[in-house]
Design a protein around this motif. Structure first.
Motif, PDB file in Angstrom:
ATOM      1  N   GLN A 194       0.831  -1.206   0.000  1.00  0.00           N
ATOM      2  CA  GLN A 194       0.000   0.000   0.000  1.00  0.00           C
ATOM      3  C   GLN A 194       0.866   1.257   0.000  1.00  0.00           C
ATOM      4  OE1 GLN A 194      -2.481  -0.418   3.477  1.00  0.00           O
ATOM      5  NE2 GLN A 194      -3.520  -2.241   2.703  1.00  0.00           N
ATOM      6  N   THR A 195       1.921   1.235   0.809  1.00  0.00           N
ATOM      7  CA  THR A 195       2.820   2.382   0.890  1.00  0.00           C
ATOM      8  C   THR A 195       3.584   2.561  -0.416  1.00  0.00           C
ATOM      9  OG1 THR A 195       3.079   2.040   3.269  1.00  0.00           O
ATOM     10  CG2 THR A 195       4.746   3.391   2.170  1.00  0.00           C
ATOM     11  N   ALA A 196       4.078   1.463  -0.985  1.00  0.00           N
ATOM     12  CA  ALA A 196       4.818   1.535  -2.250  1.00  0.00           C
ATOM     13  C   ALA A 196       3.925   2.062  -3.372  1.00  0.00           C
ATOM     14  CB  ALA A 196       5.365   0.163  -2.609  1.00  0.00           C
ATOM     15  N   THR A 197       2.657   1.670  -3.364  1.00  0.00           N
ATOM     16  CA  THR A 197       1.713   2.169  -4.374  1.00  0.00           C
ATOM     17  C   THR A 197       1.609   3.683  -4.307  1.00  0.00           C
ATOM     18  OG1 THR A 197       0.416   0.110  -4.241  1.00  0.00           O
ATOM     19  CG2 THR A 197      -0.660   2.033  -5.202  1.00  0.00           C
ATOM     20  N   ASP A 198       1.473   4.207  -3.106  1.00  0.00           N
ATOM     21  CA  ASP A 198       1.381   5.657  -2.927  1.00  0.00           C
ATOM     22  C   ASP A 198       2.676   6.349  -3.358  1.00  0.00           C
ATOM     23  OD1 ASP A 198      -1.154   5.289  -1.899  1.00  0.00           O
ATOM     24  OD2 ASP A 198      -0.494   5.361   0.204  1.00  0.00           O
ATOM     25  N   ILE A 199       3.801   5.759  -3.007  1.00  0.00           N
ATOM     26  CA  ILE A 199       5.104   6.356  -3.341  1.00  0.00           C
ATOM     27  C   ILE A 199       5.302   6.399  -4.855  1.00  0.00           C
ATOM     28  CG2 ILE A 199       7.609   5.977  -3.221  1.00  0.00           C
ATOM     29  CD1 ILE A 199       7.101   4.807  -0.390  1.00  0.00           C
ATOM     30  N   LEU A 200       5.012   5.296  -5.519  1.00  0.00           N
ATOM     31  CA  LEU A 200       5.204   5.234  -6.971  1.00  0.00           C
ATOM     32  C   LEU A 200       4.219   6.141  -7.699  1.00  0.00           C
ATOM     33  CD1 LEU A 200       5.850   1.407  -7.311  1.00  0.00           C
ATOM     34  CD2 LEU A 200       7.497   3.229  -7.762  1.00  0.00           C
ATOM     35  N   THR A 201       3.022   6.276  -7.145  1.00  0.00           N
ATOM     36  CA  THR A 201       2.044   7.196  -7.736  1.00  0.00           C
ATOM     37  C   THR A 201       2.532   8.640  -7.629  1.00  0.00           C
ATOM     38  OG1 THR A 201       0.200   5.720  -7.201  1.00  0.00           O
ATOM     39  CG2 THR A 201      -0.333   8.033  -7.615  1.00  0.00           C
ATOM     40  N   LYS A 202       3.123   8.965  -6.512  1.00  0.00           N
ATOM     41  CA  LYS A 202       3.573  10.341  -6.273  1.00  0.00           C
ATOM     42  C   LYS A 202       4.852  10.682  -7.024  1.00  0.00           C
ATOM     43  CE  LYS A 202       4.664  13.597  -2.540  1.00  0.00           C
ATOM     44  NZ  LYS A 202       4.694  13.801  -1.068  1.00  0.00           N
ATOM     45  N   GLU A 210       8.651   7.709 -12.150  1.00  0.00           N
ATOM     46  CA  GLU A 210       9.926   7.201 -12.643  1.00  0.00           C
ATOM     47  C   GLU A 210      11.120   7.663 -11.815  1.00  0.00           C
ATOM     48  OE1 GLU A 210      10.295   5.042 -15.118  1.00  0.00           O
ATOM     49  OE2 GLU A 210       8.122   4.938 -15.483  1.00  0.00           O
ATOM     50  N   GLU A 211      10.924   8.652 -10.956  1.00  0.00           N
ATOM     51  CA  GLU A 211      12.036   9.128 -10.134  1.00  0.00           C
ATOM     52  C   GLU A 211      12.463   8.097  -9.090  1.00  0.00           C
ATOM     53  OE1 GLU A 211      11.917  13.666  -9.277  1.00  0.00           O
ATOM     54  OE2 GLU A 211       9.828  12.951  -9.169  1.00  0.00           O
ATOM     55  N   ILE A 212      11.535   7.222  -8.698  1.00  0.00           N
ATOM     56  CA  ILE A 212      11.865   6.188  -7.712  1.00  0.00           C
ATOM     57  C   ILE A 212      12.665   5.085  -8.385  1.00  0.00           C
ATOM     58  CG2 ILE A 212      10.940   4.359  -6.241  1.00  0.00           C
ATOM     59  CD1 ILE A 212      10.685   7.061  -4.984  1.00  0.00           C
ATOM     60  N   LYS A 213      13.854   4.851  -7.865  1.00  0.00           N
ATOM     61  CA  LYS A 213      14.740   3.824  -8.420  1.00  0.00           C
ATOM     62  C   LYS A 213      14.929   2.637  -7.485  1.00  0.00           C
ATOM     63  CE  LYS A 213      15.488   6.291 -12.079  1.00  0.00           C
ATOM     64  NZ  LYS A 213      14.899   5.874 -13.376  1.00  0.00           N
ATOM     65  N   ALA A 214      14.671   2.843  -6.195  1.00  0.00           N
ATOM     66  CA  ALA A 214      14.871   1.755  -5.232  1.00  0.00           C
ATOM     67  C   ALA A 214      13.913   1.900  -4.054  1.00  0.00           C
ATOM     68  CB  ALA A 214      16.308   1.747  -4.724  1.00  0.00           C
ATOM     69  N   ILE A 215      13.456   0.762  -3.557  1.00  0.00           N
ATOM     70  CA  ILE A 215      12.652   0.710  -2.334  1.00  0.00           C
ATOM     71  C   ILE A 215      13.331  -0.295  -1.410  1.00  0.00           C
ATOM     72  CG2 ILE A 215      10.411   0.198  -1.312  1.00  0.00           C
ATOM     73  CD1 ILE A 215       9.117   0.962  -3.961  1.00  0.00           C
ATOM     74  N   VAL A 216      13.906   0.228  -0.348  1.00  0.00           N
ATOM     75  CA  VAL A 216      14.676  -0.594   0.588  1.00  0.00           C
ATOM     76  C   VAL A 216      13.776  -0.938   1.776  1.00  0.00           C
ATOM     77  CG1 VAL A 216      16.774  -0.764   1.948  1.00  0.00           C
ATOM     78  CG2 VAL A 216      16.756   0.624  -0.139  1.00  0.00           C
TER      79      VAL A 216
END
Length: 337
Positions: free
Chosen positions: A229-237, A240-246
């Motif tokens: 759920q959190t990753a969905t919000d992050i990627l929506t916001k 393409e700027e997001i390159k990694a989710i640790v």
């Protein structure tokens, strides 16, 4: 081997009774898990029988993959200690990843006759009263996997260098995306030793890299569902700027990577720690890049082996670290399959 401990225990119990905190008859153990019991032994040639050694194993939880492996391995090792007469019984208590539950279970265990504690703390500060209580009564306490803020009062801590683990995954991200970008950090239960120290390691490396920018540290409580759920919000916001989710564990990294793959964002590196079978199988299949492997079985074996040493009065280290290793497609066959 129990004589030195028996003397200490007898003195501790006498002090406890004088203070009015003793019980005359232990209650029946709560049905919170599995345990094994054996009859108490009598010391050869002694005027008084040796005190029984009853171990309470306060699990962090019994559901997540890493702790399920650790609990199972610890249970097998404790069963062997009962069989060879080192201890008289042991009981598993499910802490439900809640420090208050673990504190209450500690009191239940004491009332049920436990006098040796093995604890996997849910939180560093929240579980400190467990260690204080054991120290007050003179009961040994071995902490596994996570420490408490008063770890110096424990008999010993057996676990991992969580800061190093955070640094390993952060360096992997930098090595595989040298051009940099933005990253998010999905945290476990805030205040848990692993969450705090893994976050520190990630910040030490990724946070210090000039071409990387953090978009935030998000509490996800080790939960795969909350992580997605959190990753969905992050990627929506951030797109393409997001390159990694640790992520602070593999339950989260596997779920988030699967989600990223499903929406065509295989370019995002999702990486976590623990080395669960789910992560190893995804690495073997080429759908997850890497994890940091923690040997749950090795950790349990190292911790339970100390019970005999403690009872024998031997000197042991107050901090024992188990090695961890980065697992990728190149070496996954050494750990899976």
């Amino acid at each position: 081997m129990k004589k030195a401990f028996a003397l200490i225990l007898a003195l501790a119990l006498m002090a406890c009774l004088l203070a009015g905190c003793g019980t005359t008859e232990p209650e029946e153990a709560a049905d919170t898990g599995a345990g094994t019991e054996a009859p108490a032994e009598t010391a050869s040639g002694a005027d008084e029988p040796e005190a029984e050694i009853n171990v309470a194993y306060i699990a962090k939880n019994t559901v997540d993959a890493f702790h399920a492996r650790l609990n199972n391995a610890a249970g097998e090792a404790l069963d062997k200690l009962v069989e060879d007469g080192t201890i008289d019984s042991w009981q598993l208590y499910d802490g439900l990843t809640d420090p208050n539950t673990q504190i209450n279970l500690t009191e239940d265990a004491i009332n049920n006759g436990a006098n040796f504690f093995i604890v996997l703390p849910a939180e560093s500060d929240g579980c400190a009263p467990i260690v204080s209580r054991c120290a007050e009564l003179g009961f040994p306490v071995i902490l596994i996997d996570s420490a408490t803020s008063n770890v110096e009062l424990a008999t010993t801590f057996v676990g991992f260098d969580f800061v190093k683990e955070g640094e390993i995954v952060a360096q992997y991200v930098i090595d595989n995306i040298p051009e940099g970008g933005k990253y998010a950090h999905l945290m476990g239960v805030v205040g848990n030793t692993a969450q705090v120290e893994r976050g520190q390691g990630i910040a030490n490396v990724l946070g210090a890299a000039e071409n990387w920018e953090s978009v935030g540290d998000y509490p996800c409580e080790w939960s795969a569902d909350k992580a997605v759920q959190t990753a969905t919000d992050i990627l929506t916001k951030y797109g393409e700027e997001i390159k990694a989710i640790v992520c602070d564990n593999d339950d989260m990294s596997c779920a988030v990577q699967a989600y990223c793959n499903s929406i065509g964002r295989e370019d995002v590196i999702c990486i976590g720690m623990d080395g669960n079978d789910s992560a190893l199988s995804m690495i073997a299949a080429g759908t997850l890049r890497a994890t940091v492997y923690q040997g749950a079985e090795e950790t349990a074996a190292a911790a339970i082996a100390l019970v005999d040493d403690v009872l024998a009065g031997e000197e042991i280290s107050d901090r024992i670290l188990v090695d961890t290793v980065l697992v990728t497609a190149e070496n996954v066959a050494d750990y899976y399959g």
